[in-house]
Design a protein around this motif. Structure first.
Motif, short mmCIF file in Angstrom:
data_model
loop_
_atom_site.label_atom_id
_atom_site.label_comp_id
_atom_site.label_asym_id
_atom_site.label_seq_id
_atom_site.Cartn_x
_atom_site.Cartn_y
_atom_site.Cartn_z
N LEU A 27 0.23 -1.28 0.15
CA LEU A 27 -0.01 0.01 0.37
C LEU A 27 1.01 1.11 -0.09
CD1 LEU A 27 -2.78 -1.02 2.23
CD2 LEU A 27 -2.70 -1.49 -0.33
N SER A 48 -1.32 -0.83 -4.19
CA SER A 48 -2.73 0.83 -4.04
C SER A 48 -3.11 0.98 -4.98
CB SER A 48 -1.74 1.60 -2.55
OG SER A 48 -1.67 2.44 -3.43
N SER A 64 -7.49 -0.60 -3.55
CA SER A 64 -7.58 1.22 -3.20
C SER A 64 -8.44 2.14 -3.96
CB SER A 64 -6.56 1.60 -2.08
OG SER A 64 -5.48 1.54 -2.56
N PRO A 90 -11.50 7.75 7.36
CA PRO A 90 -10.78 7.83 6.48
C PRO A 90 -10.50 8.27 4.98
CG PRO A 90 -11.82 5.66 6.61
CD PRO A 90 -12.59 6.52 7.25
N TYR A 92 -9.23 6.71 2.10
CA TYR A 92 -8.82 6.17 1.22
C TYR A 92 -9.71 4.53 1.79
CZ TYR A 92 -4.68 8.56 0.29
OH TYR A 92 -3.54 9.50 0.08
N LYS A 93 -10.02 4.59 0.63
CA LYS A 93 -11.12 2.86 1.10
C LYS A 93 -10.13 1.65 0.16
CE LYS A 93 -15.68 0.75 0.89
NZ LYS A 93 -15.19 -0.40 1.73
N LEU A 94 -10.32 0.90 1.18
CA LEU A 94 -9.49 -0.34 0.84
C LEU A 94 -10.87 -1.68 0.41
CD1 LEU A 94 -7.32 -0.85 3.81
CD2 LEU A 94 -6.63 -0.10 1.22
N ALA A 109 2.72 -0.94 4.72
CA ALA A 109 1.69 0.29 4.55
C ALA A 109 2.58 1.20 5.63
CB ALA A 109 -0.04 0.00 5.29
N ARG A 114 -0.98 10.71 6.39
CA ARG A 114 -2.60 10.22 6.26
C ARG A 114 -2.98 10.61 4.93
NH1 ARG A 114 -6.85 11.93 9.66
NH2 ARG A 114 -8.26 10.26 7.89
N ILE A 118 -2.14 5.22 2.28
CA ILE A 118 -3.24 4.44 3.11
C ILE A 118 -2.75 4.26 3.96
CG2 ILE A 118 -3.61 1.85 3.31
CD1 ILE A 118 -4.23 1.74 0.42
N THR A 119 -2.61 4.45 5.36
CA THR A 119 -1.94 4.19 6.83
C THR A 119 -2.62 3.35 8.15
OG1 THR A 119 -3.51 5.88 8.28
CG2 THR A 119 -2.14 6.88 7.07
N ASP A 122 -6.71 3.65 8.40
CA ASP A 122 -7.05 3.39 6.68
C ASP A 122 -7.72 1.91 7.46
OD1 ASP A 122 -7.57 6.41 5.93
OD2 ASP A 122 -5.58 6.06 4.92
#
Length: 147
Positions: A27, A48, A64, A90, A92-94, A109, A114, A118-119, A122
């Motif tokens: 990621l 990602s 992502s 968040p 980002y969306k996974l 990751a 952030r 992606i953290t 997230d």
């Protein structure tokens, strides 16, 4: 410094020789590049949306997407990120479905920015990731980056 994030990793967060990661999701762009430079690209099963180099990685499933308009101006992006932060959402969306299908045994990751990537925060919103070991790259100094 590299560490295993214990809040999202399996109880035994160390890898023995016999259980080295075989199916990795990166990621973080730098980690994807490193995997390729080490000649380990066959282990990379997911990436990602930010991972775009080397170009060969673009054939690997993307898992992502940002929740903000990345085509917006810097000011608009800053406002959107600030709003997400203020609401505890968040950035980002996974894609849990794709991650589950890929069946990774390691997620790489970062825990530095952030906005940039992606953290762990997230990742914690992903129902699938709680079952997958995570290597969280967390450099604090230039020396950490060079280790």
């Amino acid at each position: 410094m590299y560490n295993m994030d214990s809040s999202c990793s399996k109880k035994d967060s160390s890898f023995s020789r016999k259980d080295k990661p075989q199916r990795v999701v990166s990621l973080l762009g730098a980690s994807t590049e490193t995997i390729y430079r080490l000649g380990l690209s066959e282990k990379l099963v997911g990436r990602s949306h930010e991972c775009d180099y080397p170009p060969a990685c673009l054939s690997i499933p993307c898992i992502s997407r940002p929740r903000i308009d990345v085509e917006a101006s810097s000011i608009e992006i800053n406002k959107a990120v600030s709003a997400h932060s203020a609401n505890g959402e968040p950035v980002y969306k996974l894609d849990d479905e794709v991650i589950s299908q890929l069946d990774p045994d390691l997620i790489i990751a970062q825990d530095h920015c952030r906005v940039c990537a992606i953290t762990p925060g997230d990742i914690s919103n992903s129902t699938t990731c709680s079952k997958i070991r995570q290597l969280i790259v967390k450099p604090s100094t230039l020396e950490d980056c060079l280790k």
